[in-house]
Write a protein that holds these residues in place. Structure first.
Motif, PDB file in Angstrom:
ATOM      1  N   PHE A  77       8.189   8.587  -5.075  1.00 43.11           N
ATOM      2  CA  PHE A  77       7.428   8.253  -3.870  1.00 43.11           C
ATOM      3  C   PHE A  77       8.111   7.096  -3.160  1.00 43.11           C
ATOM      4  O   PHE A  77       8.583   6.166  -3.792  1.00 43.11           O
ATOM      5  N   LYS A  78       8.148   7.194  -1.835  1.00 39.10           N
ATOM      6  CA  LYS A  78       8.627   6.053  -1.066  1.00 39.10           C
ATOM      7  C   LYS A  78       7.554   5.724  -0.038  1.00 39.10           C
ATOM      8  O   LYS A  78       7.044   6.611   0.644  1.00 39.10           O
ATOM      9  N   PHE A  79       7.215   4.436   0.047  1.00 34.22           N
ATOM     10  CA  PHE A  79       6.135   4.046   0.935  1.00 34.22           C
ATOM     11  C   PHE A  79       6.700   3.545   2.250  1.00 34.22           C
ATOM     12  O   PHE A  79       7.587   2.699   2.259  1.00 34.22           O
ATOM     13  N   VAL A  80       6.192   4.101   3.331  1.00 34.66           N
ATOM     14  CA  VAL A  80       6.715   3.714   4.642  1.00 34.66           C
ATOM     15  C   VAL A  80       5.564   3.548   5.628  1.00 34.66           C
ATOM     16  O   VAL A  80       4.516   4.182   5.484  1.00 34.66           O
ATOM     17  N   CYS A  81       5.790   2.706   6.606  1.00 32.56           N
ATOM     18  CA  CYS A  81       4.807   2.608   7.679  1.00 32.56           C
ATOM     19  C   CYS A  81       5.170   3.645   8.734  1.00 32.56           C
ATOM     20  O   CYS A  81       6.328   4.026   8.853  1.00 32.56           O
ATOM     21  N   GLU A  82       4.185   4.028   9.492  1.00 28.41           N
ATOM     22  CA  GLU A  82       4.404   5.105  10.442  1.00 28.41           C
ATOM     23  C   GLU A  82       5.531   4.787  11.433  1.00 28.41           C
ATOM     24  O   GLU A  82       6.383   5.618  11.698  1.00 28.41           O
ATOM     25  N   ASP A  83       5.514   3.538  11.934  1.00 23.08           N
ATOM     26  CA  ASP A  83       6.535   3.220  12.943  1.00 23.08           C
ATOM     27  C   ASP A  83       7.936   3.245  12.338  1.00 23.08           C
ATOM     28  O   ASP A  83       8.901   3.586  13.005  1.00 23.08           O
TER      29      ASP A  83
END
Ligand code: ADP
Ligand code: MG
Length: 440
Positions: A77-83
């Motif tokens: 899993f890699k966590f990213v913000c939408e922008d």
């Protein structure tokens, strides 16, 4: 629902069982959706950089453990913000397709690496190798203790080369992953995937090579790969917890190959460097103002390992956030106390080992080291031992006095101060202490 989304849902359910409800809601309450999967990486959307960083620094190990129980596939899993995702999408639309697919962590680059006494040589060497891969030092072998930046520096080389030429085939692999890959290929009697992964590489980054000790036949195979790379003048970078000559259970012809290029090491960062690392980390991950006394307090108390140093900062930031205030020294002390005590306890139980290392180093017995004889042969080692029990093991003067056959508090203090001041000018003493520290 796609399979990646349901993997995340299952992971979340497990986390929910493990965590207390408020904490779970605060952290994972709004982390619901998977955006996409690419090359084994499942992108999960987080509502803010803060939540993203919090998950990465506190829960990433738990999450990857859960995931590996849910599936045997190699996924992450890699966590990213939408922008970020949007920015990435824009960035990833070049006029030609990107062939350069690598598995490097982009945050591990030279810019984010804080340089100081402990790692300058390694850093400079790494930049040199990154500029002229395959021809300057091949292999480059970096060794040092846990959490001191080996993986970071190794991947920085990879990222630098990747940025320079998209056609490079760069592979980062942990030695135990290599073992598994090879084991699987043999077991399934199918070399195809294995060969595809490891053939025609331009850069090979092998992390924690000491793990290779478990596989004899894999070492043979790795030997071939190694020669194939160096014959074609392709860069290899290796990291390890020890120098090549000290690798256990790894065949001599490999360890001697490891010494062909250049060997560099990373030591523990000094105080100033630790302060810089904390400041840098703050800049990268948080908008909160943190006063110098808090930074200094953390830098003073977490000396062994950059990962723990950063973890301590994260903990303070998070605690302040929970209390809805800015971090201050009292919060730092309260939240870190338990970690600092745990460190001391850990080390306490090991100080006996340190005593034998020091005795060995000076070829005297532990009894003489602790004894009362004022023979010069014993006095210096004894002072060094007192000094290390104080600085490294954080024992109190009176506890040290008790260990040294009931000497009083001021005798111990004088011994410690003597070493401390001599260390500044006496190079030989410094080398002796460094080398003892390495052994303990
Ligand atoms: P190792 O591979 O030696 O165990 P890592 O490279 O995984 O250590 O480093 C642990 C953490 O500390 C990483 O988050 C890394 O970015 C950080 N780190 C280590 N050294 C430095 C440094 N000199 N400057 C900035 N961050 C560092
Ligand atoms: Mg590492």
């Amino acid at each position: 629902m796609n399979e990646y989304q349901s993997l995340w849902n299952d992971t979340i359910d497990k986390l929910n069982e493990m965590m207390d409800e408020t904490n779970f809601q605060d952290t994972f309450g709004d982390v619901k959706h998977v955006s996409k999967e690419e090359n084994g990486i499942i992108y999960v959307i987080t509502p803010s950089p803060f939540i993203k960083n919090k998950i990465n620094s506190i829960y990433s190990k738990t999450i990857s453990d859960i995931l590996s129980n849910l599936t045997t596939r190699k996924l992450k899993f890699k966590f990213v913000c939408e922008d970020e995702l949007n920015a990435r999408a824009v960035k990833q639309q070049p006029a030609f397709p990107i062939i350069n697919k690598h598995n490097l962590n982009e945050n591990y680059n030279f810019e984010s690496f804080v340089v100081g006494e402990s790692n300058r040589m390694s850093y400079l060497t790494a930049t040199k190798v990154a500029e002229n891969p395959g021809t300057t030092f091949n292999p480059l072998y970096i060794f040092g203790g846990v959490g001191l930046g080996k993986t970071h520096l190794m991947q920085a080389i990879g990222n630098y080369i990747a940025d320079g030429d998209v056609n490079n085939k760069i592979l980062y692999v942990q030695a135990n992953e290599y073992l598994e890959d090879y084991g699987r290929a043999i077991r399934d009697n199918n070399m195809k995937a294995f060969e595809e992964k490891y053939e025609n590489l331009d850069v090979l980054l092998v992390d924690d090579i000491q793990m290779l000790e478990k596989g004899k036949s894999s070492q043979q195979e790795f030997f071939k790969l190694f020669n194939n790379m160096t014959d074609r003048q392709k860069q290899i970078v290796i990291t390890s917890d020890t120098p090549p000559a000290k690798l256990n259970g790894i065949m001599d012809r490999l360890t001697s190959r490891f010494q062909m290029g250049l060997i560099v090491d990373i030591k523990q960062p000094d105080y100033n460097q630790r302060v810089q690392i904390l400041k840098r980390k703050l800049l990268e991950t948080s908008q909160v103002q943190v006063s110098d006394d808090v930074i200094n307090y953390i830098a003073e108390n977490f000396v062994n390992n950059v990962r723990e140093l950063e973890g301590a900062l994260t903990r303070v930031l998070w605690q302040a956030e929970i209390l809805n205030t800015t971090p201050n020294i009292q919060i730092a002390k309260d939240t870190l106390e338990i970690l600092i005590n745990a460190q001391i306890k850990d080390d306490n139980s090991n100080y006996e080992n340190a005593l034998s290392v020091i005795a060995d180093f000076y070829s005297i017995s532990v009894a003489d080291l602790l004894g009362k004889s004022r023979n010069n042969k014993y006095v210096l080692p004894r002072h060094i031992a007192m000094f290390l029990l104080k600085t490294h093991y954080k024992l109190t003067y009176s506890k040290i006095g008790a260990i040294f056959n009931g000497r009083d508090h001021t005798t111990v203090m004088n011994g410690c101060q003597k070493i401390e001041s001599e260390l500044e000018s006496d190079k030989e003493l410094k080398m002796a202490v460094d080398s003892i520290l390495k052994k303990i």
